[in-house]
Design a protein around this motif. Structure first.
Motif, PDB file in Angstrom:
ATOM      1  N   PHE A 101       0.826  -1.199   0.000  1.00 14.92           N
ATOM      2  CA  PHE A 101       0.000   0.000   0.000  1.00 14.92           C
ATOM      3  C   PHE A 101       0.860   1.249   0.000  1.00 14.92           C
ATOM      4  N   GLU A 102       0.235   2.366  -0.368  1.00 10.81           N
ATOM      5  CA  GLU A 102       0.882   3.674  -0.381  1.00 10.81           C
ATOM      6  C   GLU A 102       0.027   4.652   0.410  1.00 10.81           C
ATOM      7  N   LEU A 103       0.694   5.594   1.038  1.00 12.28           N
ATOM      8  CA  LEU A 103       0.023   6.684   1.732  1.00 12.28           C
ATOM      9  C   LEU A 103       0.322   7.963   0.963  1.00 12.28           C
ATOM     10  N   ALA A 104      -0.702   8.712   0.612  1.00 10.61           N
ATOM     11  CA  ALA A 104      -0.516   9.934  -0.163  1.00 10.61           C
ATOM     12  C   ALA A 104      -0.028  11.092   0.698  1.00 10.61           C
ATOM     13  N   THR A 105      -0.294  11.026   1.998  1.00 13.26           N
ATOM     14  CA  THR A 105       0.123  12.079   2.920  1.00 13.26           C
ATOM     15  C   THR A 105       0.815  11.449   4.114  1.00 13.26           C
TER      16      THR A 105
END
Length: 139
Positions: free
Chosen positions: A19-23
């Motif tokens: 997963f990726e976190l945008a912030t």
């Protein structure tokens, strides 16, 4: 057009889910409630908050399993290896709580407090000076 780099990335132990976190995550804390202790198999869990729109599963979305732990809490984990990934709490709609241990790089994320210390494991001693809250704060 260039795609912006994610603020953080994470994964489960087996790598089936990424997963990726945008912030950047905020409101990092240690939770000592009996539910978190059972789900983690440890003295506490460590989480940070992120807007739900800022979380993107980039691999293995079909592997993300859910368990409604209580009427208000849903835990999400890898269905293959069981790694805790993130949670949602109905009292905080629009936010997701990411397990800090699932992040690839937790540099700079420092938990700010301990919560539910009134039900912490009797065998665990908190060894820092962070604020401690025995119960859920009154809303």
């Amino acid at each position: 057009m260039d795609t912006p780099s994610p603020a953080r990335t994470g994964r489960c132990q087996c790598g089936a889910v990424r997963f990726e976190l945008a912030t950047e995550p905020t409101d990092a804390s240690f939770c000592h409630c009996s539910i978190c202790r059972r789900l983690s198999g440890s003295a506490f869990s460590a989480f940070a908050e992120i807007p739900a729109a800022g979380l993107r599963v980039v691999r293995g979305a079909e592997q993300v399993a859910a368990c409604r732990v209580t009427e208000r809490l849903t835990n999400r984990f890898c269905g293959t290896c069981g790694s805790p990934l993130f949670s949602e709490h109905s009292a905080f709609p629009g936010f997701v709580y990411v397990s800090l241990g699932a992040l690839d790089d937790d540099r700079g994320i420092v938990p700010e407090y301990h919560q539910f210390t009134g039900s912490k494991a009797k065998w665990h001693r908190i060894g820092d000076d962070l604020p401690q809250f025995e119960e859920w704060p009154d809303a």
